[in-house]
Design a protein around this motif. Structure first.
Motif, mmCIF file in Angstrom:
data_model
loop_
_atom_site.group_PDB
_atom_site.id
_atom_site.type_symbol
_atom_site.label_atom_id
_atom_site.label_comp_id
_atom_site.label_asym_id
_atom_site.label_seq_id
_atom_site.Cartn_x
_atom_site.Cartn_y
_atom_site.Cartn_z
ATOM 1 N N ASP A 59 21.064 14.172 -15.022
ATOM 2 C CA ASP A 59 22.195 15.214 -15.902
ATOM 3 C C ASP A 59 20.679 15.703 -15.604
ATOM 4 O O ASP A 59 19.456 16.518 -15.627
ATOM 5 C CB ASP A 59 21.838 15.064 -17.548
ATOM 6 C CG ASP A 59 22.228 15.380 -18.064
ATOM 7 O OD1 ASP A 59 23.065 17.028 -17.625
ATOM 8 O OD2 ASP A 59 22.348 15.762 -18.743
ATOM 9 N N GLY A 61 20.698 21.366 -15.350
ATOM 10 C CA GLY A 61 21.690 22.021 -16.325
ATOM 11 C C GLY A 61 20.535 23.125 -15.692
ATOM 12 O O GLY A 61 19.155 23.502 -15.747
ATOM 13 N N ILE A 63 18.952 26.575 -17.338
ATOM 14 C CA ILE A 63 18.457 26.774 -19.358
ATOM 15 C C ILE A 63 18.071 28.236 -19.143
ATOM 16 O O ILE A 63 18.058 28.994 -20.165
ATOM 17 C CB ILE A 63 17.098 26.099 -19.451
ATOM 18 C CG1 ILE A 63 15.879 26.139 -18.536
ATOM 19 C CG2 ILE A 63 17.765 24.687 -19.444
ATOM 20 C CD1 ILE A 63 15.053 25.769 -18.789
ATOM 21 N N TYR A 86 17.812 17.249 -17.080
ATOM 22 C CA TYR A 86 18.005 16.259 -18.172
ATOM 23 C C TYR A 86 17.754 14.987 -18.575
ATOM 24 O O TYR A 86 17.389 14.496 -18.727
ATOM 25 C CB TYR A 86 18.766 16.835 -18.920
ATOM 26 C CG TYR A 86 18.928 18.274 -19.583
ATOM 27 C CD1 TYR A 86 18.692 18.809 -20.882
ATOM 28 C CD2 TYR A 86 19.743 19.395 -18.873
ATOM 29 C CE1 TYR A 86 18.411 19.489 -20.912
ATOM 30 C CE2 TYR A 86 19.158 20.632 -18.960
ATOM 31 C CZ TYR A 86 19.170 20.955 -20.258
ATOM 32 O OH TYR A 86 19.301 22.351 -20.637
ATOM 33 N N ASP A 152 26.388 14.583 -17.750
ATOM 34 C CA ASP A 152 26.889 15.534 -19.176
ATOM 35 C C ASP A 152 26.840 16.665 -18.187
ATOM 36 O O ASP A 152 26.163 17.136 -18.513
ATOM 37 C CB ASP A 152 25.659 15.577 -20.038
ATOM 38 C CG ASP A 152 25.449 15.678 -21.230
ATOM 39 O OD1 ASP A 152 26.899 16.531 -21.403
ATOM 40 O OD2 ASP A 152 24.366 16.281 -22.081
ATOM 41 N N GLY A 154 27.696 18.505 -19.743
ATOM 42 C CA GLY A 154 28.163 20.487 -20.973
ATOM 43 C C GLY A 154 26.845 21.398 -21.504
ATOM 44 O O GLY A 154 27.023 22.022 -22.021
ATOM 45 N N ASN A 155 25.669 20.936 -20.140
ATOM 46 C CA ASN A 155 24.590 21.409 -20.422
ATOM 47 C C ASN A 155 24.282 21.592 -18.848
ATOM 48 O O ASN A 155 23.049 22.111 -18.161
ATOM 49 C CB ASN A 155 23.200 20.723 -20.683
ATOM 50 C CG ASN A 155 22.891 19.728 -19.753
ATOM 51 O OD1 ASN A 155 23.902 19.121 -19.008
ATOM 52 N ND2 ASN A 155 21.723 18.497 -20.311
ATOM 53 N N ASP A 156 25.738 21.993 -17.862
ATOM 54 C CA ASP A 156 25.038 22.274 -16.709
ATOM 55 C C ASP A 156 25.160 23.746 -16.501
ATOM 56 O O ASP A 156 24.356 24.288 -15.100
ATOM 57 C CB ASP A 156 26.353 22.060 -15.727
ATOM 58 C CG ASP A 156 26.838 20.272 -15.450
ATOM 59 O OD1 ASP A 156 25.353 19.990 -15.929
ATOM 60 O OD2 ASP A 156 27.067 20.219 -15.206
ATOM 61 N N LEU A 158 25.195 28.480 -17.944
ATOM 62 C CA LEU A 158 25.160 29.847 -18.500
ATOM 63 C C LEU A 158 25.785 30.618 -17.863
ATOM 64 O O LEU A 158 25.951 30.803 -16.703
ATOM 65 C CB LEU A 158 23.722 29.774 -18.650
ATOM 66 C CG LEU A 158 23.212 28.974 -19.157
ATOM 67 C CD1 LEU A 158 20.841 28.987 -19.107
ATOM 68 C CD2 LEU A 158 23.193 29.120 -21.097
#
Length: 176
Positions: A59, A61, A63, A86, A152, A154-156, A158
């Motif tokens: 996972d 992402g 940030i 993550y 996951d 969902g946090n990949d 921005l």
């Protein structure tokens, strides 16, 4: 010592919410409640809720998008992003993708390194076309951490808005 005390109204309770995820790199945690007041009296616990969070193996992402900043004076610049692992296992590779204004080609950078859980890395891309004068956005997202599907998504990514400003030459000459 007198009679026993019990809270009688809502304003006598305190509500606390604490994120414990940073304390469990091994996946286990022990919670202890300790009261230091009036000889350990007058401590009432109610409605304690500890939610289990499942940490995935793979996972990654984005940030932060450090560049472009909110206003730029050039239509080309090297984007700079911060990625985070993550996942429970070390991140040794991930694809970092970006697209300007949600149209056109997606540019991919194949990152390699070694990030333990919750570690970050700053990545600078090659110089990119940020668009003409006006408002724009850049969408940056990760795919294929450790060459497998992100568990996951969902946090990949921005999205960051920015403005390319027109630069005008100063009339005359400047002397110091």
């Amino acid at each position: 010592f007198g009679s026993a005390y019990f809270p009688t109204s809502v304003n006598e309770w305190k509500r606390k919410s604490i994120d414990l995820s940073g304390f469990i790199p091994s996946g286990n945690i022990i919670v202890q409640f300790r009261s230091i007041n009036r000889f350990a009296n007058n401590m009432h616990l109610d409605d304690i809720n500890i939610d289990k969070k499942v940490f995935f193996n793979n996972d990654a992402g984005v940030i932060a998008i450090n560049k472009p900043v909110g206003r730029v004076c050039t239509s080309s610049e090297a984007p700079v992003v911060v990625i985070k692992n993550y996942g429970k296992i070390n991140l040794t590779s991930v694809r970092i993708n970006y697209q300007v204004d949600g149209t056109g080609p997606v540019t991919t950078f194949n990152w390699t390194g070694n990030l333990a859980r919750n570690q970050i890395a700053t990545v600078t891309f090659a110089t990119a076309n940020l668009g003409a004068v006006g408002n724009h956005s850049i969408n940056v997202f990760t795919t294929l951490p450790n060459n497998v599907t992100d568990e996951d998504p969902g946090n990949d990514g921005l999205v960051k808005p920015y403005n390319v400003s027109q630069v005008f030459a100063l009339p005359g000459s400047v002397t110091e």
